[in-house]
Design a protein around this motif. Structure first.
Motif, PDB file in Angstrom:
ATOM      1  N   TYR A 148       1.144  -1.307   0.022  1.00  0.00           N
ATOM      2  CA  TYR A 148      -0.204  -0.177  -0.411  1.00  0.00           C
ATOM      3  C   TYR A 148       0.212   1.566  -0.286  1.00  0.00           C
ATOM      4  CZ  TYR A 148      -4.567   2.795   0.863  1.00  0.00           C
ATOM      5  OH  TYR A 148      -5.218   3.022   0.217  1.00  0.00           O
ATOM      6  N   ASP A 149       1.522   1.562  -1.393  1.00  0.00           N
ATOM      7  CA  ASP A 149       2.625   2.830  -0.980  1.00  0.00           C
ATOM      8  C   ASP A 149       1.976   2.691  -2.620  1.00  0.00           C
ATOM      9  OD1 ASP A 149       4.533   0.905  -2.579  1.00  0.00           O
ATOM     10  OD2 ASP A 149       5.557   1.348  -1.514  1.00  0.00           O
ATOM     11  N   GLU A 150       3.185   3.980  -3.137  1.00  0.00           N
ATOM     12  CA  GLU A 150       3.094   4.407  -4.364  1.00  0.00           C
ATOM     13  C   GLU A 150       2.935   3.940  -5.843  1.00  0.00           C
ATOM     14  OE1 GLU A 150       4.895   8.539  -7.875  1.00  0.00           O
ATOM     15  OE2 GLU A 150       4.620   8.054  -5.516  1.00  0.00           O
ATOM     16  N   GLY A 151       4.154   2.913  -5.427  1.00  0.00           N
ATOM     17  CA  GLY A 151       4.499   1.634  -6.301  1.00  0.00           C
ATOM     18  C   GLY A 151       3.519   0.484  -6.012  1.00  0.00           C
ATOM     19  N   GLY A 152       3.591   0.456  -5.349  1.00  0.00           N
ATOM     20  CA  GLY A 152       2.845  -0.740  -5.350  1.00  0.00           C
ATOM     21  C   GLY A 152       1.064  -0.639  -5.740  1.00  0.00           C
ATOM     22  N   LEU A 153       0.559   0.653  -5.600  1.00  0.00           N
ATOM     23  CA  LEU A 153      -0.654   1.009  -6.026  1.00  0.00           C
ATOM     24  C   LEU A 153      -0.506   0.655  -7.562  1.00  0.00           C
ATOM     25  CD1 LEU A 153      -1.471   3.653  -3.356  1.00  0.00           C
ATOM     26  CD2 LEU A 153      -2.929   1.397  -3.526  1.00  0.00           C
ATOM     27  N   LYS A 154       0.833   1.729  -8.031  1.00  0.00           N
ATOM     28  CA  LYS A 154       0.893   2.257  -9.459  1.00  0.00           C
ATOM     29  C   LYS A 154       0.937   0.496 -10.049  1.00  0.00           C
ATOM     30  CE  LYS A 154       2.898   6.491  -9.843  1.00  0.00           C
ATOM     31  NZ  LYS A 154       4.049   7.182 -10.753  1.00  0.00           N
ATOM     32  N   GLY A 155       1.664  -0.354 -10.070  1.00  0.00           N
ATOM     33  CA  GLY A 155       2.219  -1.539 -10.754  1.00  0.00           C
ATOM     34  C   GLY A 155       0.731  -2.543 -10.080  1.00  0.00           C
ATOM     35  N   ALA A 156      -0.008  -2.696  -9.306  1.00  0.00           N
ATOM     36  CA  ALA A 156      -0.880  -3.062  -8.941  1.00  0.00           C
ATOM     37  C   ALA A 156      -2.190  -2.322 -10.133  1.00  0.00           C
ATOM     38  CB  ALA A 156      -1.936  -3.129  -8.084  1.00  0.00           C
ATOM     39  N   GLU A 157      -2.252  -1.777 -10.597  1.00  0.00           N
ATOM     40  CA  GLU A 157      -3.544  -0.956 -11.452  1.00  0.00           C
ATOM     41  C   GLU A 157      -3.273  -1.143 -12.101  1.00  0.00           C
ATOM     42  OE1 GLU A 157      -6.286   1.275 -13.122  1.00  0.00           O
ATOM     43  OE2 GLU A 157      -6.323   0.993 -11.038  1.00  0.00           O
ATOM     44  N   LYS A 158      -1.804  -1.613 -13.295  1.00  0.00           N
ATOM     45  CA  LYS A 158      -1.360  -1.782 -14.313  1.00  0.00           C
ATOM     46  C   LYS A 158      -1.328  -3.175 -14.210  1.00  0.00           C
ATOM     47  CE  LYS A 158       3.801  -2.578 -15.250  1.00  0.00           C
ATOM     48  NZ  LYS A 158       5.170  -1.473 -15.376  1.00  0.00           N
ATOM     49  N   LEU A 159      -1.651  -3.873 -13.427  1.00  0.00           N
ATOM     50  CA  LEU A 159      -1.888  -5.763 -14.028  1.00  0.00           C
ATOM     51  C   LEU A 159      -3.077  -6.205 -13.917  1.00  0.00           C
ATOM     52  CD1 LEU A 159       0.910  -8.017 -11.661  1.00  0.00           C
ATOM     53  CD2 LEU A 159       0.481  -7.161 -14.065  1.00  0.00           C
ATOM     54  N   LYS A 160      -3.931  -4.910 -13.103  1.00  0.00           N
ATOM     55  CA  LYS A 160      -5.499  -5.126 -13.206  1.00  0.00           C
ATOM     56  C   LYS A 160      -6.062  -4.581 -14.665  1.00  0.00           C
ATOM     57  CE  LYS A 160      -9.429  -2.912 -10.917  1.00  0.00           C
ATOM     58  NZ  LYS A 160     -10.248  -2.001  -9.985  1.00  0.00           N
ATOM     59  N   GLU A 161      -5.429  -2.905 -15.251  1.00  0.00           N
ATOM     60  CA  GLU A 161      -5.988  -2.842 -16.458  1.00  0.00           C
ATOM     61  C   GLU A 161      -5.560  -3.925 -17.314  1.00  0.00           C
ATOM     62  OE1 GLU A 161      -3.795   0.907 -17.245  1.00  0.00           O
ATOM     63  OE2 GLU A 161      -4.860   1.795 -15.324  1.00  0.00           O
ATOM     64  N   LYS A 162      -4.118  -4.437 -17.203  1.00  0.00           N
ATOM     65  CA  LYS A 162      -3.506  -5.386 -18.326  1.00  0.00           C
ATOM     66  C   LYS A 162      -4.502  -6.845 -19.064  1.00  0.00           C
ATOM     67  CE  LYS A 162       0.718  -7.360 -21.030  1.00  0.00           C
ATOM     68  NZ  LYS A 162       1.675  -7.168 -20.606  1.00  0.00           N
ATOM     69  N   TYR A 163      -5.093  -7.405 -16.890  1.00  0.00           N
ATOM     70  CA  TYR A 163      -5.478  -8.857 -17.040  1.00  0.00           C
ATOM     71  C   TYR A 163      -6.657  -8.319 -16.866  1.00  0.00           C
ATOM     72  CZ  TYR A 163      -0.453 -10.343 -18.574  1.00  0.00           C
ATOM     73  OH  TYR A 163       0.818 -10.059 -19.036  1.00  0.00           O
ATOM     74  N   GLY A 164      -7.337  -7.503 -16.287  1.00  0.00           N
ATOM     75  CA  GLY A 164      -8.423  -7.569 -15.004  1.00  0.00           C
ATOM     76  C   GLY A 164      -8.368  -8.086 -13.849  1.00  0.00           C
ATOM     77  N   MET A 165      -7.111  -8.295 -13.515  1.00  0.00           N
ATOM     78  CA  MET A 165      -7.531  -9.395 -12.036  1.00  0.00           C
ATOM     79  C   MET A 165      -7.314  -7.990 -11.150  1.00  0.00           C
ATOM     80  SD  MET A 165      -3.395 -10.325 -11.787  1.00  0.00           S
ATOM     81  CE  MET A 165      -2.435 -10.903 -13.754  1.00  0.00           C
ATOM     82  N   LYS A 166      -8.142  -8.633 -10.179  1.00  0.00           N
ATOM     83  CA  LYS A 166      -8.415  -7.784  -9.108  1.00  0.00           C
ATOM     84  C   LYS A 166      -7.607  -7.437  -7.977  1.00  0.00           C
ATOM     85  CE  LYS A 166     -12.874 -10.181  -7.059  1.00  0.00           C
ATOM     86  NZ  LYS A 166     -13.681 -11.521  -5.907  1.00  0.00           N
ATOM     87  N   THR A 167      -7.485  -6.581  -7.243  1.00  0.00           N
ATOM     88  CA  THR A 167      -6.265  -5.636  -6.933  1.00  0.00           C
ATOM     89  C   THR A 167      -6.764  -5.990  -4.857  1.00  0.00           C
ATOM     90  OG1 THR A 167      -6.553  -3.357  -6.847  1.00  0.00           O
ATOM     91  CG2 THR A 167      -5.579  -4.653  -8.594  1.00  0.00           C
ATOM     92  N   ILE A 168      -5.862  -6.680  -3.713  1.00  0.00           N
ATOM     93  CA  ILE A 168      -5.692  -5.990  -2.477  1.00  0.00           C
ATOM     94  C   ILE A 168      -5.060  -5.100  -2.390  1.00  0.00           C
ATOM     95  CG2 ILE A 168      -7.148  -7.596  -0.403  1.00  0.00           C
ATOM     96  CD1 ILE A 168      -8.383  -9.321  -2.149  1.00  0.00           C
TER      97      ILE A 168
END
Length: 140
Positions: free
Chosen positions: A81-101
């Motif tokens: 739960y920091d800038e790098g993690g939020l951006k990285g998770a969003e990137k995977l969510k956009e690319k593959y539609g994965m849920k993020t927690i």
């Protein structure tokens, strides 16, 4: 001085080098993509199957994602739960539609906890088990 212009972290790994990949079972209900081998190991001690790319800034190649999707019913991204993690998770969510927690924000605000290994260290094994069960069994 030229030394200060170099990247902070260097390695010879590619995005195809996924930490924990070789230890995965043949199939399962849930696969967690986290940010480090340390977090993979913590999750494993609680019975959660997980892997980690080289960093939160790395993506997972489509061939690896398709392979994982064929083996696991649910894949969830669980970064810091920091800038790098939020951006990285969003990137995977956009690319593959994965849920993020993420670790709930109030733990960051109150205790400075942003990942599961820090949570276990600060809150103990029982609270960690409760949190993981709540986060992942309610979201699969």
């Amino acid at each position: 001085n030229r030394i200060w212009n170099r990247p902070k972290w260097r390695n010879n790994c590619s995005s195809y080098d996924v930490q924990g990949f070789e230890q995965l079972p043949e199939s399962g209900d849930l696969l967690i993509i986290t940010k480090s081998l340390k977090d993979v190991m913590v999750l494993n001690t609680f019975g959660f199957t997980s892997i980690a790319p080289q960093s939160e800034h790395s993506t997972i190649p489509i061939v690896i994602y398709n392979h994982l999707k064929a083996r696991f019913k649910n894949i969830i991204v669980f970064f810091d739960y920091d800038e790098g993690g939020l951006k990285g998770a969003e990137k995977l969510k956009e690319k593959y539609g994965m849920k993020t927690i993420f670790i709930p924000k109030h733990y960051l605000e109150l205790y400075g906890i942003k990942d599961i290994s820090d949570f276990r260290k600060e809150m103990g094994e029982n609270k960690t088990k409760e949190l993981l069960n709540e986060m992942f069994y309610e979201n699969t």
